[in-house]
Design a protein around this motif. Structure first.
Motif, mmCIF file in Angstrom:
data_model
loop_
_atom_site.group_PDB
_atom_site.id
_atom_site.type_symbol
_atom_site.label_atom_id
_atom_site.label_comp_id
_atom_site.label_asym_id
_atom_site.label_seq_id
_atom_site.Cartn_x
_atom_site.Cartn_y
_atom_site.Cartn_z
ATOM 1 N N ASP A 39 -97.532 -23.199 -29.201
ATOM 2 C CA ASP A 39 -96.628 -22.808 -30.279
ATOM 3 C C ASP A 39 -95.225 -23.316 -29.972
ATOM 4 O O ASP A 39 -94.661 -23.034 -28.913
ATOM 5 C CB ASP A 39 -96.605 -21.295 -30.460
ATOM 6 N N ASP A 45 -94.646 -15.731 -38.109
ATOM 7 C CA ASP A 45 -95.447 -14.871 -37.232
ATOM 8 C C ASP A 45 -96.668 -15.581 -36.648
ATOM 9 O O ASP A 45 -97.653 -14.921 -36.277
ATOM 10 C CB ASP A 45 -95.898 -13.631 -37.998
ATOM 11 N N THR A 48 -97.697 -14.358 -33.158
ATOM 12 C CA THR A 48 -98.207 -12.989 -33.225
ATOM 13 C C THR A 48 -99.636 -12.962 -33.749
ATOM 14 O O THR A 48 -100.494 -12.234 -33.222
ATOM 15 C CB THR A 48 -97.312 -12.123 -34.122
ATOM 16 N N VAL A 49 -99.904 -13.753 -34.789
ATOM 17 C CA VAL A 49 -101.257 -13.827 -35.351
ATOM 18 C C VAL A 49 -102.244 -14.337 -34.302
ATOM 19 O O VAL A 49 -103.351 -13.799 -34.153
ATOM 20 C CB VAL A 49 -101.278 -14.745 -36.594
ATOM 21 N N LYS A 51 -101.959 -14.171 -30.995
ATOM 22 C CA LYS A 51 -102.138 -13.117 -29.989
ATOM 23 C C LYS A 51 -103.080 -12.035 -30.486
ATOM 24 O O LYS A 51 -103.926 -11.532 -29.734
ATOM 25 C CB LYS A 51 -100.778 -12.518 -29.633
ATOM 26 N N ASP A 52 -102.945 -11.667 -31.755
ATOM 27 C CA ASP A 52 -103.813 -10.635 -32.334
ATOM 28 C C ASP A 52 -105.268 -11.095 -32.352
ATOM 29 O O ASP A 52 -106.185 -10.290 -32.084
ATOM 30 C CB ASP A 52 -103.360 -10.297 -33.753
ATOM 31 N N ARG A 55 -106.661 -10.888 -28.836
ATOM 32 C CA ARG A 55 -106.871 -9.491 -28.447
ATOM 33 C C ARG A 55 -108.028 -8.856 -29.224
ATOM 34 O O ARG A 55 -108.902 -8.216 -28.631
ATOM 35 C CB ARG A 55 -105.593 -8.682 -28.683
#
Length: 261
Positions: A39, A45, A48-49, A51-52, A55
């Motif tokens: 990135d 975001d 963040t997307v 990483k989500d 996870r």
């Protein structure tokens, strides 16, 4: 599936598309891969997307790295290529898609024929994932001369054997940096076409394919001048050749299709 595939994915402000891109990788029938997402300091975001997704699916094959500063796609691709551990190197930008059997078919094609560098056909979609009715192909075999004539392979379709080709790094050029990689690889291996449509290229506003002719000329000239270290005259000659062969590609290798997928 014992041989690892490293997927090179630079990412910048593609929050609308990155999940679909990752989903197309996670749906691959060939499962031994690592996806190196670099990135480039996205202002949306995107990170963040990603990483989500990692996870939520607990999928350690997806590896996110964030540049310390916005550096461009060339720097991001260099970073991913340096980190790659796979025998096979594949490329997928953060807004494009693969069909589910892309990796399996391409690796089989290369191993059965002893090829070290290959690409496939692809279709074009818009920002809403709707087909634009175009199928893009290319020459069955691309030699060094052929690759310098034009960037025939679509980035999202390319794969090469890192054991044979080695580590590739390119100069920091702002555009055409995928082409810069192919010009390095072609010096070590010819490139062969797997004549199947295995990927979907998302054509977006602001992409290089939508730039003015002036910008296309400028970016191609800088590619040969900075990345290939050609003199001014030779850089201009190769730029002109690229423009002429670009016309040939549109005539010979871009076909109108009725693709509902």
């Amino acid at each position: 599936m014992s041989e690892l595939v490293s997927i090179i994915t630079p990412s910048y402000n593609t929050v609308e598309f990155i999940k679909s891109t990752i989903d197309s990788v996670r749906s691959q029938s060939y499962t031994n891969w690592e996806m190196l997402v670099i990135d480039d300091c996205s202002t949306d975001d995107s990170a963040t997307v990603i990483k989500d997704i990692i996870r939520n699916f607990n999928d350690e094959r997806i590896k996110l790295f964030v540049n310390s500063k916005n550096s461009g796609a060339a720097v991001s691709r260099n970073k991913a290529l340096a980190l790659a551990k796979g025998k096979w190197i594949a490329f997928l930008d953060s807004d494009d898609l693969w069909k589910s059997d892309k990796l399996e078919k391409q690796i089989t094609f290369m191993k059965n024929n002893g090829y070290h560098f290959s690409y496939t056909n692809y279709s074009e979609i818009d920002e809403n994932s709707k087909s634009l009715g175009k199928l893009v192909s290319g020459p069955k075999k691309i030699t060094k001369v052929g690759m310098y004539n034009y960037c025939w392979p679509g980035c999202l379709t390319v794969m090469y054997n890192a054991d044979t080709i080695g580590i590739i790094q390119i100069n920091d050029i702002k555009k055409n940096n995928d082409y810069a990689i192919w010009l390095k690889v072609i010096k070590k291996s010819n490139c062969y076409l797997l004549d199947e449509n295995l990927a979907k290229y998302r054509k977006r506003k602001g992409s290089i394919s939508n730039h003015s002719y002036y910008n296309l000329i400028k970016y191609h000239y800088l590619l040969f001048r900075k990345n290939e270290n050609m003199n001014k005259f030779k850089s201009l000659i190769f730029t002109i050749r690229n423009l002429l062969f670009g016309i040939l590609k549109k005539i010979k290798y871009v076909n109108i299709v009725h693709d509902k997928n």
